[in-house]
Design a protein around this motif. Structure first.
Motif, PDB file in Angstrom:
ATOM      1  N   LEU A  58       0.852  -1.176   0.000  1.00 28.71           N
ATOM      2  CA  LEU A  58       0.000   0.000   0.000  1.00 28.71           C
ATOM      3  C   LEU A  58       0.893   1.234   0.000  1.00 28.71           C
ATOM      4  O   LEU A  58       1.970   1.227   0.614  1.00 28.71           O
ATOM      5  CB  LEU A  58      -0.898   0.004   1.237  1.00 28.71           C
ATOM      6  CG  LEU A  58      -2.097   0.960   1.214  1.00 28.71           C
ATOM      7  CD1 LEU A  58      -3.083   0.543   0.131  1.00 28.71           C
ATOM      8  CD2 LEU A  58      -2.785   0.970   2.583  1.00 28.71           C
ATOM      9  N   TYR A  59       0.435   2.275  -0.688  1.00 26.30           N
ATOM     10  CA  TYR A  59       1.251   3.488  -0.824  1.00 26.30           C
ATOM     11  C   TYR A  59       0.434   4.733  -0.525  1.00 26.30           C
ATOM     12  O   TYR A  59      -0.781   4.785  -0.773  1.00 26.30           O
ATOM     13  CB  TYR A  59       1.806   3.594  -2.247  1.00 26.30           C
ATOM     14  CG  TYR A  59       2.698   2.442  -2.639  1.00 26.30           C
ATOM     15  CD1 TYR A  59       2.173   1.307  -3.255  1.00 26.30           C
ATOM     16  CD2 TYR A  59       4.055   2.484  -2.366  1.00 26.30           C
ATOM     17  CE1 TYR A  59       2.992   0.242  -3.594  1.00 26.30           C
ATOM     18  CE2 TYR A  59       4.882   1.425  -2.709  1.00 26.30           C
ATOM     19  CZ  TYR A  59       4.340   0.309  -3.315  1.00 26.30           C
ATOM     20  OH  TYR A  59       5.150  -0.749  -3.645  1.00 26.30           O
ATOM     21  N   ALA A  60       1.124   5.739  -0.036  1.00 23.95           N
ATOM     22  CA  ALA A  60       0.497   7.052   0.088  1.00 23.95           C
ATOM     23  C   ALA A  60       0.219   7.582  -1.315  1.00 23.95           C
ATOM     24  O   ALA A  60       0.976   7.290  -2.257  1.00 23.95           O
ATOM     25  CB  ALA A  60       1.424   7.997   0.839  1.00 23.95           C
ATOM     26  N   ASP A  61      -0.831   8.348  -1.453  1.00 24.13           N
ATOM     27  CA  ASP A  61      -1.195   8.885  -2.770  1.00 24.13           C
ATOM     28  C   ASP A  61      -0.059   9.710  -3.369  1.00 24.13           C
ATOM     29  O   ASP A  61       0.139   9.717  -4.587  1.00 24.13           O
ATOM     30  CB  ASP A  61      -2.454   9.746  -2.662  1.00 24.13           C
ATOM     31  CG  ASP A  61      -3.704   8.918  -2.437  1.00 24.13           C
ATOM     32  OD1 ASP A  61      -4.713   9.495  -1.993  1.00 24.13           O
ATOM     33  OD2 ASP A  61      -3.672   7.694  -2.691  1.00 24.13           O
ATOM     34  N   SER A  62       0.687  10.381  -2.515  1.00 25.10           N
ATOM     35  CA  SER A  62       1.747  11.266  -2.991  1.00 25.10           C
ATOM     36  C   SER A  62       2.915  10.538  -3.639  1.00 25.10           C
ATOM     37  O   SER A  62       3.700  11.149  -4.374  1.00 25.10           O
ATOM     38  CB  SER A  62       2.264  12.124  -1.835  1.00 25.10           C
ATOM     39  OG  SER A  62       2.761  11.305  -0.794  1.00 25.10           O
ATOM     40  N   VAL A  63       3.043   9.232  -3.382  1.00 30.79           N
ATOM     41  CA  VAL A  63       4.173   8.481  -3.938  1.00 30.79           C
ATOM     42  C   VAL A  63       3.725   7.352  -4.852  1.00 30.79           C
ATOM     43  O   VAL A  63       4.570   6.702  -5.480  1.00 30.79           O
ATOM     44  CB  VAL A  63       5.077   7.916  -2.822  1.00 30.79           C
ATOM     45  CG1 VAL A  63       5.515   9.018  -1.859  1.00 30.79           C
ATOM     46  CG2 VAL A  63       4.396   6.781  -2.076  1.00 30.79           C
ATOM     47  N   LYS A  64       2.441   7.118  -4.951  1.00 28.50           N
ATOM     48  CA  LYS A  64       1.924   6.018  -5.759  1.00 28.50           C
ATOM     49  C   LYS A  64       2.376   6.167  -7.207  1.00 28.50           C
ATOM     50  O   LYS A  64       2.267   7.240  -7.795  1.00 28.50           O
ATOM     51  CB  LYS A  64       0.399   6.005  -5.663  1.00 28.50           C
ATOM     52  CG  LYS A  64      -0.254   4.684  -6.016  1.00 28.50           C
ATOM     53  CD  LYS A  64      -1.742   4.744  -5.727  1.00 28.50           C
ATOM     54  CE  LYS A  64      -2.017   4.902  -4.242  1.00 28.50           C
ATOM     55  NZ  LYS A  64      -3.484   4.890  -3.952  1.00 28.50           N
ATOM     56  N   GLY A  65       2.881   5.065  -7.754  1.00 27.32           N
ATOM     57  CA  GLY A  65       3.363   5.092  -9.123  1.00 27.32           C
ATOM     58  C   GLY A  65       4.825   5.485  -9.258  1.00 27.32           C
ATOM     59  O   GLY A  65       5.426   5.303 -10.319  1.00 27.32           O
ATOM     60  N   ARG A  66       5.402   6.038  -8.195  1.00 27.68           N
ATOM     61  CA  ARG A  66       6.822   6.438  -8.216  1.00 27.68           C
ATOM     62  C   ARG A  66       7.680   5.593  -7.274  1.00 27.68           C
ATOM     63  O   ARG A  66       8.853   5.355  -7.563  1.00 27.68           O
ATOM     64  CB  ARG A  66       6.965   7.923  -7.827  1.00 27.68           C
ATOM     65  CG  ARG A  66       6.265   8.876  -8.757  1.00 27.68           C
ATOM     66  CD  ARG A  66       6.612  10.333  -8.416  1.00 27.68           C
ATOM     67  NE  ARG A  66       6.191  10.706  -7.074  1.00 27.68           N
ATOM     68  CZ  ARG A  66       7.011  11.150  -6.122  1.00 27.68           C
ATOM     69  NH1 ARG A  66       8.313  11.288  -6.355  1.00 27.68           N
ATOM     70  NH2 ARG A  66       6.537  11.490  -4.923  1.00 27.68           N
ATOM     71  N   PHE A  67       7.120   5.189  -6.133  1.00 30.19           N
ATOM     72  CA  PHE A  67       7.857   4.430  -5.126  1.00 30.19           C
ATOM     73  C   PHE A  67       7.396   2.975  -5.130  1.00 30.19           C
ATOM     74  O   PHE A  67       6.213   2.686  -5.378  1.00 30.19           O
ATOM     75  CB  PHE A  67       7.627   5.012  -3.733  1.00 30.19           C
ATOM     76  CG  PHE A  67       8.263   6.357  -3.478  1.00 30.19           C
ATOM     77  CD1 PHE A  67       8.774   7.132  -4.513  1.00 30.19           C
ATOM     78  CD2 PHE A  67       8.342   6.847  -2.187  1.00 30.19           C
ATOM     79  CE1 PHE A  67       9.350   8.367  -4.266  1.00 30.19           C
ATOM     80  CE2 PHE A  67       8.914   8.074  -1.924  1.00 30.19           C
ATOM     81  CZ  PHE A  67       9.411   8.830  -2.968  1.00 30.19           C
TER      82      PHE A  67
END
Length: 123
Positions: A58-67
């Protein structure tokens, strides 16, 4: 004594990649793991988490797709691959471990923390 040791931080320009590592003295295969970050003057915030099975992330929206968070149970190490870094990603990054089931986003549910590694992204 449980130890989590982060490494891989540094000063980079916007747009490049970094990979953070979290070496653990525990068997990470039996823990859910997470990455958090704290910028100056701000609260520590959730970045990414992975279940003990490694199946769920699961990822924070701010890093989703990059991290991308991943784990190597044989090395007792958890990674955070950070791509297309932005100045707003500048923070101290912390690794954490919990016996809770599933992916854990609340820092209150984590039992163990590393000392953090600084990531600074210049524009």
């Amino acid at each position: 004594q449980v130890q989590l040791v982060e490494s891989g931080g540094g000063l980079v320009q916007a747009g490049v990649s970094l990979r953070l590592s979290c070496a653990a003295s525990i068997r990470v295969s039996t823990y859910a793991m997470g990455w958090f970050r704290q910028a100056p003057g701000k609260e520590r915030e959730f970045v990414a988490a992975i279940s003990w099975t490694g199946i769920s992330t699961l990822y924070a929206d701010s890093v989703k797709g990059r991290f991308t968070i991943s784990r190597d149970n044989a090395k007792n190490t958890v990674y955070l691959q950070m791509n297309i870094l932005k100045p707003e990603d500048t923070a101290v990054y912390y690794c954490a471990a919990t016996k809770a089931i599933g992916v854990v986003t609340s820092r209150r549910n984590y039992d163990y923390w590393g000392q953090g590694t600084q990531v600074t992204v210049s524009s």
